[in-house]
Design a protein around this motif. Structure first.
Motif, PDB file in Angstrom:
ATOM      1  N   ASP A   1      35.031 -11.351  42.507  1.00 10.17           N
ATOM      2  CA  ASP A   1      35.379 -10.564  43.689  1.00 10.17           C
ATOM      3  C   ASP A   1      35.801 -11.536  44.799  1.00 10.17           C
ATOM      4  N   LEU A   2      37.098 -11.757  44.937  1.00  8.07           N
ATOM      5  CA  LEU A   2      37.597 -12.728  45.914  1.00  8.07           C
ATOM      6  C   LEU A   2      37.230 -12.326  47.337  1.00  8.07           C
ATOM      7  N   ALA A   3      37.257 -11.021  47.622  1.00  9.21           N
ATOM      8  CA  ALA A   3      36.911 -10.560  48.973  1.00  9.21           C
ATOM      9  C   ALA A   3      35.463 -10.912  49.311  1.00  9.21           C
ATOM     10  N   ALA A   4      34.567 -10.681  48.358  1.00 11.56           N
ATOM     11  CA  ALA A   4      33.158 -11.004  48.586  1.00 11.56           C
ATOM     12  C   ALA A   4      32.955 -12.514  48.703  1.00 11.56           C
ATOM     13  N   LEU A   5      33.647 -13.275  47.869  1.00 11.74           N
ATOM     14  CA  LEU A   5      33.540 -14.729  47.937  1.00 11.74           C
ATOM     15  C   LEU A   5      34.043 -15.253  49.284  1.00 11.74           C
ATOM     16  N   THR A   6      35.120 -14.647  49.776  1.00 10.58           N
ATOM     17  CA  THR A   6      35.671 -15.051  51.064  1.00 10.58           C
ATOM     18  C   THR A   6      34.680 -14.764  52.190  1.00 10.58           C
ATOM     19  N   GLU A   7      34.038 -13.598  52.136  1.00 11.82           N
ATOM     20  CA  GLU A   7      33.011 -13.275  53.126  1.00 11.82           C
ATOM     21  C   GLU A   7      31.848 -14.252  53.022  1.00 11.82           C
ATOM     22  N   TYR A   8      31.501 -14.619  51.796  1.00 15.90           N
ATOM     23  CA  TYR A   8      30.396 -15.544  51.606  1.00 15.90           C
ATOM     24  C   TYR A   8      30.726 -16.915  52.189  1.00 15.90           C
ATOM     25  N   ALA A   9      31.990 -17.310  52.069  1.00 15.06           N
ATOM     26  CA  ALA A   9      32.415 -18.583  52.664  1.00 15.06           C
ATOM     27  C   ALA A   9      32.181 -18.574  54.172  1.00 15.06           C
ATOM     28  N   LYS A  10      32.374 -17.419  54.805  1.00 17.54           N
ATOM     29  CA  LYS A  10      32.128 -17.302  56.241  1.00 17.54           C
ATOM     30  C   LYS A  10      30.635 -17.398  56.553  1.00 17.54           C
ATOM     31  N   LEU A  11      29.790 -16.842  55.660  1.00 12.24           N
ATOM     32  CA  LEU A  11      28.342 -16.969  55.847  1.00 12.24           C
ATOM     33  C   LEU A  11      27.915 -18.423  55.718  1.00 12.24           C
ATOM     34  N   ASN A  12      28.613 -19.155  54.865  1.00 11.35           N
ATOM     35  CA  ASN A  12      28.338 -20.582  54.677  1.00 11.35           C
ATOM     36  C   ASN A  12      28.563 -21.346  55.987  1.00 11.35           C
ATOM     37  N   VAL A  13      29.618 -20.966  56.693  1.00  9.94           N
ATOM     38  CA  VAL A  13      29.898 -21.564  58.002  1.00  9.94           C
ATOM     39  C   VAL A  13      28.819 -21.140  59.000  1.00  9.94           C
ATOM     40  N   GLU A  14      28.491 -19.860  58.995  1.00 10.77           N
ATOM     41  CA  GLU A  14      27.452 -19.343  59.885  1.00 10.77           C
ATOM     42  C   GLU A  14      26.126 -20.070  59.675  1.00 10.77           C
ATOM     43  N   ALA A  15      25.825 -20.410  58.419  1.00 11.63           N
ATOM     44  CA  ALA A  15      24.570 -21.091  58.094  1.00 11.63           C
ATOM     45  C   ALA A  15      24.583 -22.560  58.475  1.00 11.63           C
ATOM     46  N   GLY A  16      25.776 -23.079  58.802  1.00 17.32           N
ATOM     47  CA  GLY A  16      25.864 -24.470  59.211  1.00 17.32           C
ATOM     48  C   GLY A  16      26.132 -25.449  58.093  1.00 17.32           C
ATOM     49  N   TYR A  17      26.518 -24.941  56.919  1.00 15.72           N
ATOM     50  CA  TYR A  17      26.770 -25.825  55.788  1.00 15.72           C
ATOM     51  C   TYR A  17      28.240 -26.204  55.646  1.00 15.72           C
ATOM     52  N   ALA A  18      29.086 -25.664  56.490  1.00 18.24           N
ATOM     53  CA  ALA A  18      30.509 -26.024  56.479  1.00 18.24           C
ATOM     54  C   ALA A  18      31.082 -25.769  57.864  1.00 18.24           C
ATOM     55  N   ARG A  19      32.136 -26.506  58.189  1.00 16.61           N
ATOM     56  CA  ARG A  19      32.801 -26.299  59.477  1.00 16.61           C
ATOM     57  C   ARG A  19      33.806 -25.167  59.403  1.00 16.61           C
ATOM     58  N   ASN A  20      34.432 -25.033  58.244  1.00 17.74           N
ATOM     59  CA  ASN A  20      35.462 -24.015  58.068  1.00 17.74           C
ATOM     60  C   ASN A  20      35.298 -23.334  56.723  1.00 17.74           C
ATOM     61  N   ALA A  21      35.763 -22.094  56.640  1.00 17.39           N
ATOM     62  CA  ALA A  21      35.756 -21.365  55.376  1.00 17.39           C
ATOM     63  C   ALA A  21      37.065 -21.651  54.646  1.00 17.39           C
ATOM     64  N   PRO A  22      37.015 -22.256  53.464  1.00 16.16           N
ATOM     65  CA  PRO A  22      38.256 -22.591  52.767  1.00 16.16           C
ATOM     66  C   PRO A  22      38.945 -21.360  52.198  1.00 16.16           C
ATOM     67  N   ASP A  23      40.253 -21.455  52.022  1.00 14.86           N
ATOM     68  CA  ASP A  23      40.993 -20.418  51.308  1.00 14.86           C
ATOM     69  C   ASP A  23      40.662 -20.589  49.833  1.00 14.86           C
ATOM     70  N   LEU A  24      39.956 -19.622  49.263  1.00 13.35           N
ATOM     71  CA  LEU A  24      39.475 -19.772  47.892  1.00 13.35           C
ATOM     72  C   LEU A  24      40.483 -19.360  46.823  1.00 13.35           C
ATOM     73  N   ALA A  25      41.538 -18.666  47.224  1.00 11.77           N
ATOM     74  CA  ALA A  25      42.509 -18.178  46.250  1.00 11.77           C
ATOM     75  C   ALA A  25      43.061 -19.291  45.345  1.00 11.77           C
ATOM     76  N   PRO A  26      43.377 -20.484  45.870  1.00  5.62           N
ATOM     77  CA  PRO A  26      43.899 -21.532  44.998  1.00  5.62           C
ATOM     78  C   PRO A  26      42.880 -22.058  43.983  1.00  5.62           C
ATOM     79  N   PHE A  27      41.593 -21.774  44.217  1.00  5.85           N
ATOM     80  CA  PHE A  27      40.553 -22.269  43.309  1.00  5.85           C
ATOM     81  C   PHE A  27      40.226 -21.277  42.189  1.00  5.85           C
ATOM     82  N   ILE A  28      40.821 -20.096  42.235  1.00  6.66           N
ATOM     83  CA  ILE A  28      40.560 -19.082  41.219  1.00  6.66           C
ATOM     84  C   ILE A  28      41.493 -19.308  40.022  1.00  6.66           C
ATOM     85  N   ARG A  29      40.918 -19.361  38.845  1.00  8.76           N
ATOM     86  CA  ARG A  29      41.724 -19.563  37.635  1.00  8.76           C
ATOM     87  C   ARG A  29      42.628 -18.344  37.397  1.00  8.76           C
ATOM     88  N   LYS A  30      43.892 -18.611  37.232  1.00  6.17           N
ATOM     89  CA  LYS A  30      44.845 -17.524  36.997  1.00  6.17           C
ATOM     90  C   LYS A  30      44.817 -17.080  35.550  1.00  6.17           C
TER      91      LYS A  30
END
Length: 316
Positions: free
Chosen positions: A287-316
């Motif tokens: 679920d790319l949408a959920a993963l993208t939201e989770y990336a934002k929580l990662n920033v909120e938690a202080g474990y990253a400065r920015n939420a990466p664009d995850l689409a390029p990391f998904i296997r086609k």
């Protein structure tokens, strides 16, 4: 400054060690949790090894996504079952990681000791709360829960002490009264509940009404590029394991229990496993949408400065 649990030296080591062509071994990382049931079922039933043929499967057990990601960064793991938090951290920090498939959704609960006065999320102030490891998926989820309820961890200037405890050890930590609360993946939440402890946050109230990834499958992108047939074979086996779990839950629970006994020395009551299974969904969907939201929580938690664009990391 972000909370950085993965040494830069390990990342450089990973970047400098490409997987060999025509690998003779597939090193698989996983946890002894129900949320990693496709891995446990695939191991117990020999599904992975059968799919890989003459290539040897080398399964390696970890207790948390943080330690697994460190091994991944050091080039010690080729394919892994891991929570979305550490996987997203790996992507954001430039590791050669590719998301292959989903594995499980939901399957984490907030449990309080039976003698605790905690009745709701708002009562967590001043308490010691265990998570599998700092920076892992449950830790990130917990920090979001605290934020939504006007609370903070002590490291962020609040009153909640967040401490790492391996899921299989949390029952001992409760018995010794070292911690009062835990946000823990199944089946350990159901095991605690069977001892009389109380679930105050089920899988649906943790986040997104339970529609969130708990475990995904990742691969070293260099390994994938060098060994595409092995990756395809593993994905086929993973899909078969998920299908077996959904088609034959009793057989899946038996397989999971056998692996848990071998890995942790603890065999769970079938009724505990049944309850844990009911709180967890198994799927190959990413679920790319959920993963993208989770990336934002990662920033909120202080474990990253920015939420990466995850689409390029998904296997086609």
């Amino acid at each position: 400054m972000t909370r950085n649990s993965i040494p830069t030296l390990l990342i450089l080591s990973m970047l400098g060690s490409a997987a060999a062509q025509d690998a003779q071994t597939v090193r698989l990382g996983f946890f002894p949790n129900l949320t990693h049931a496709p891995a446990l079922v695939g191991l117990e039933r020999g599904t992975f090894q059968k799919a890989l043929g003459k290539v040897k499967l080398d399964p390696r057990e970890f207790v948390s996504g943080t330690t697994l990601t460190e091994a991944f960064a050091a080039g010690q793991i080729d394919i892994a079952y891991v929570g979305p938090g550490p996987a997203i951290n790996a992507a954001g920090r430039g590791m050669p990681v590719q998301f292959l498939a989903g594995a499980s959704e939901a399957g984490a609960v907030l449990v309080v000791r039976k003698d605790s006065s905690v009745r709701s999320y708002r009562d967590l102030g001043g308490k010691v709360v265990a998570v599998p490891s700092l920076g892992n998926t449950q830790d990130i989820s917990l920090r979001h829960i605290l934020n939504e309820n006007g609370l903070k961890s002590r490291t962020d200037g609040g009153t909640v002490t967040i401490t790492p405890v391996a899921p299989a050890d949390v029952m001992t930590a409760f018995a010794a009264k070292r911690v009062e609360v835990t946000l823990v993946p199944e089946p350990w939440g159901a095991a605690l509940e069977a001892q009389g402890h109380r679930v105050i946050g089920n899988e649906k109230t943790v986040w997104r009404d339970g529609k969130y990834p708990t475990t995904v499958v990742i691969v070293n992108s260099r390994f994938a590029q060098a060994n595409p047939q092995l990756v395809t074979a593993f994905l086929k086996a993973h899909t078969e394991a998920v299908a077996f779990i959904n088609r034959n839950p009793v057989g899946a629970q038996t397989a999971v229990n056998a692996q848990l006994l071998e890995l942790t020395g603890a065999k769970l009551d079938p009724r505990v496993l049944q309850r844990a299974f009911a709180r967890t969904r198994f799927t190959t969907n990413l679920d790319l949408a959920a993963l993208t939201e989770y990336a934002k929580l990662n920033v909120e938690a202080g474990y990253a400065r920015n939420a990466p664009d995850l689409a390029p990391f998904i296997r086609k």
